[in-house]
Design a protein around this motif. Structure first.
Motif, PDB file in Angstrom:
ATOM      1  N   ALA A  50       0.831  -1.207   0.000  1.00  0.00           N
ATOM      2  CA  ALA A  50       0.000   0.000   0.000  1.00  0.00           C
ATOM      3  C   ALA A  50       0.866   1.257   0.000  1.00  0.00           C
ATOM      4  CB  ALA A  50      -0.925   0.003   1.219  1.00  0.00           C
ATOM      5  N   LYS A  53       2.572   1.490  -3.734  1.00  0.00           N
ATOM      6  CA  LYS A  53       1.705   1.637  -4.905  1.00  0.00           C
ATOM      7  C   LYS A  53       0.590   2.671  -4.743  1.00  0.00           C
ATOM      8  CE  LYS A  53       0.498  -2.085  -7.089  1.00  0.00           C
ATOM      9  NZ  LYS A  53      -0.037  -3.437  -7.373  1.00  0.00           N
ATOM     10  N   TYR A  54       0.248   3.010  -3.510  1.00  0.00           N
ATOM     11  CA  TYR A  54      -0.932   3.848  -3.323  1.00  0.00           C
ATOM     12  C   TYR A  54      -0.667   5.144  -2.547  1.00  0.00           C
ATOM     13  CZ  TYR A  54      -3.608  -0.148  -4.979  1.00  0.00           C
ATOM     14  OH  TYR A  54      -4.093  -1.180  -5.739  1.00  0.00           O
ATOM     15  N   ALA A  55      -0.141   5.032  -1.335  1.00  0.00           N
ATOM     16  CA  ALA A  55      -0.182   6.178  -0.428  1.00  0.00           C
ATOM     17  C   ALA A  55       1.171   6.743  -0.014  1.00  0.00           C
ATOM     18  CB  ALA A  55      -0.961   5.791   0.836  1.00  0.00           C
ATOM     19  N   VAL A  59       0.593   6.072   4.151  1.00  0.00           N
ATOM     20  CA  VAL A  59      -0.140   4.817   4.346  1.00  0.00           C
ATOM     21  C   VAL A  59      -0.633   4.703   5.784  1.00  0.00           C
ATOM     22  CG1 VAL A  59       1.918   3.455   4.945  1.00  0.00           C
ATOM     23  CG2 VAL A  59      -0.059   2.325   3.925  1.00  0.00           C
ATOM     24  N   SER A  62      -3.920   5.924   5.698  1.00  0.00           N
ATOM     25  CA  SER A  62      -4.810   4.931   5.086  1.00  0.00           C
ATOM     26  C   SER A  62      -5.309   3.952   6.143  1.00  0.00           C
ATOM     27  CB  SER A  62      -4.083   4.182   3.968  1.00  0.00           C
ATOM     28  OG  SER A  62      -3.715   5.035   2.915  1.00  0.00           O
ATOM     29  N   GLY A 217      -4.573   8.918  -3.313  1.00  0.00           N
ATOM     30  CA  GLY A 217      -3.748   7.760  -3.008  1.00  0.00           C
ATOM     31  C   GLY A 217      -4.001   7.226  -1.614  1.00  0.00           C
ATOM     32  N   GLY A 221      -5.427   3.638  -0.952  1.00  0.00           N
ATOM     33  CA  GLY A 221      -4.712   2.767  -0.029  1.00  0.00           C
ATOM     34  C   GLY A 221      -5.603   2.256   1.083  1.00  0.00           C
ATOM     35  N   VAL A 225      -6.069  -1.587   2.064  1.00  0.00           N
ATOM     36  CA  VAL A 225      -5.639  -2.125   3.361  1.00  0.00           C
ATOM     37  C   VAL A 225      -6.817  -2.527   4.232  1.00  0.00           C
ATOM     38  CG1 VAL A 225      -3.502  -0.791   3.343  1.00  0.00           C
ATOM     39  CG2 VAL A 225      -5.489   0.121   4.563  1.00  0.00           C
ATOM     40  N   SER A 268       3.465   0.845  10.164  1.00  0.00           N
ATOM     41  CA  SER A 268       3.572   1.555   8.882  1.00  0.00           C
ATOM     42  C   SER A 268       4.405   2.825   9.020  1.00  0.00           C
ATOM     43  CB  SER A 268       2.176   1.885   8.330  1.00  0.00           C
ATOM     44  OG  SER A 268       1.429   2.667   9.241  1.00  0.00           O
ATOM     45  N   TYR A 277       9.701   4.522   0.583  1.00  0.00           N
ATOM     46  CA  TYR A 277       8.445   3.802   0.317  1.00  0.00           C
ATOM     47  C   TYR A 277       8.447   3.062  -1.015  1.00  0.00           C
ATOM     48  CZ  TYR A 277       7.033   7.607  -2.837  1.00  0.00           C
ATOM     49  OH  TYR A 277       6.966   8.501  -3.876  1.00  0.00           O
ATOM     50  N   ASN A 281       7.517  -2.535  -2.216  1.00  0.00           N
ATOM     51  CA  ASN A 281       6.581  -3.390  -2.948  1.00  0.00           C
ATOM     52  C   ASN A 281       7.173  -4.785  -3.105  1.00  0.00           C
ATOM     53  OD1 ASN A 281       4.435  -4.325  -4.404  1.00  0.00           O
ATOM     54  ND2 ASN A 281       5.041  -3.367  -6.336  1.00  0.00           N
TER      55      ASN A 281
END
Length: 466
Positions: A50, A53-55, A59, A62, A217, A221, A225, A268, A277, A281
């Motif tokens: 997360a 790829k997202y936040a 995160v 998130s 994002g 995320g 999650v 996190s 970050y 992944n």
């Protein structure tokens, strides 16, 4: 057709009293059960994915966003659990408040949640163990550790772990909970080892930019999650095996959720503070982070904790799946022949075995891929509907005894609906398409079988004849 006929609270309570399942769980057991299912794949895998790829470093927001949505839903669940101490969680709650058809769809989606999530977690467990064995010089043949779509024939380790844990669940809930306690202690130790070793190494520069993908994002995320939180629902499925469900279930639901949210945010924050970050992944971000800062032994310890964590997640998911199946089969929604309690072990052994075979087949032969996201949307829809149901029940049946009353329900329930709806909105379009198709299949099952075979329908027909 009376699609919205409800099952009375009194009937549900009396069914729970004579279910035949052994009442052996207390509040501590339930908190650990919730932690067992929530702290696992999410904390050891999804935190990194997360973030990358997202936040980004955001995160942690998130997890807060998802945790808030779950907290609102959990408070509603806790009130429901104190009213209706019956297996089936949101399915049973909806049956008592919004009617049979809505309850069936909720139960149908809970089956999707538990089955798909169990299969995905079993496949993840297999990958983690095979990788660990390979690092130790034992290289298992890919033909028997990968599904056909990935170049193998069958994923045997995934099938074996499902069958082993299902065997434990058939043997007894207390025995399974004891194993869960031991593994929860090990994986919590792994989490604290990570925080202790990596915490002093946090470099605030790694948190810049804090929100590289913007708030979109963070929201995306949070939707992903959410998979990490769905385990608290499994606590509610244990109602008929609790010694004092009216008191212990709310403690188990809310307590496990609060503890897990704090741990998710802490992990996190430290994770993105020690590793950029973009590098997170990978399938083992927590262990990777310790290797990144030079703690190879710590990384190995966390790896063992991760395997324990994933094992408890699978154990509790299989437990929850069997209880939802049991509740639906007892109500005639699915064939009642699977609604049997073992004469010696006092567990719903038939549904446990049927569910295990289904999960093992998916984990052993099918690629999971994006289907795992369906677990999120199915669970979110169940939480949303249950939150509406508890509000309806507060006004339609205000005098029913409630050992736990959700504070400010007129505010909390709409917030649960809005937050769950917001997370559903942020899921990919493909997930929505598959969700609609699954619901349409559910409609066909309900109108083709469940409506006429439900115990409520048969009771109404018998009264009409009298």
């Amino acid at each position: 057709m009376d699609l919205f006929r409800t099952k009375s609270i009194e009937t549900l309570r009396s069914m729970a009293e004579v279910s035949g399942m052994k009442k052996s769980l207390g509040a501590t057991d339930l908190v650990l059960l919730g932690i067992g299912c929530v702290i696992g794949t999410g904390i050891f895998v999804l935190t990194g994915v997360a973030a990358a790829k997202y936040a980004g470093p955001a995160v942690m927001l998130s997890f807060v966003l998802s945790g808030l949505a779950c907290t609102f839903a959990a408070l509603a669940y806790a009130e429901f659990a104190s009213i209706v101490p019956s297996a089936g969680s949101a399915y049973t709650y909806t049956y008592a408040s919004l009617g049979e058809f809505v309850a069936f769809i909720v139960g149908w989606n809970l089956i999707l949640e538990y089955t798909v999530t169990s299969s995905a977690v079993a496949a993840g467990w297999s990958g983690y163990v095979v990788g660990l064995l390979k690092a130790g010089g034992i290289d298992l043949p890919t033909a028997y550790t990968l599904v056909p779509a990935d170049g193998g024939i069958i994923n045997i380790p995934a099938i074996l772990i499902v069958m082993f844990l299902s065997f434990l669940l058939v043997r007894g809930t207390k025995e399974s909970v004891t194993l869960n306690k031991v593994l929860v202690i090990i994986k919590l130790a792994a989490v604290f080892i990570f925080l202790f070793l990596a915490g002093p190494k946090v470099n605030p520069m790694n948190w810049e930019p804090f929100m590289p993908f913007g708030f979109a994002g963070v929201a995306g995320g949070a939707a992903i999650v959410f998979f990490a939180y769905i385990g608290f629902d499994a606590v509610a499925t244990s109602a008929e095996e609790c010694r004092n469900p009216g008191r212990d279930l709310p403690i188990g639901i809310v307590g496990s959720l609060l503890i897990c949210t704090i741990l998710y945010v802490a992990v996190s924050a430290v994770l993105t503070g020690v590793v950029p970050y973009a590098q997170l992944n990978n399938p083992e971000p927590v262990a990777y982070a310790l290797r990144y800062i030079g703690y190879n032994i710590g990384s190995a310890l966390v790896g063992v904790g991760a395997i324990c964590g994933i094992t408890t997640v699978l154990l509790v998911l299989l437990y929850g799946q069997a209880r939802v199946f049991f509740a639906m089969s007892r109500d005639g929604m699915v064939p009642a022949s699977v609604c049997k309690i073992h004469p010696v072990y006092k567990t719903p052994y038939m549904v446990t075995i049927v569910g295990a075979i289904l999960v093992a087949a998916i984990a052993g032969f099918a690629p999971i891929g994006l289907i795992a996201e369906m677990a999120n949307i199915g669970t979110l829809s169940a939480f949303l509907i249950a939150s509406v149901g508890v509000l309806v029940l507060r006004y339609t049946k205000p005098d029913i005894p409630r050992t736990f009353r959700c504070p400010a329900l007129i505010v909390v329930a709409p917030l649960a609906v809005l937050s769950c709806g917001f997370l559903m909105y942020n899921l990919p379009l493909d997930t929505w398409i598959r969700f609609v198709v699954w619901c349409l299949v559910g409609f066909a099952v309900y109108f083709g079988y469940s409506y006429k075979n439900s115990t409520l329908n048969k009771d109404e027909a018998a009264h009409a004849e009298d």
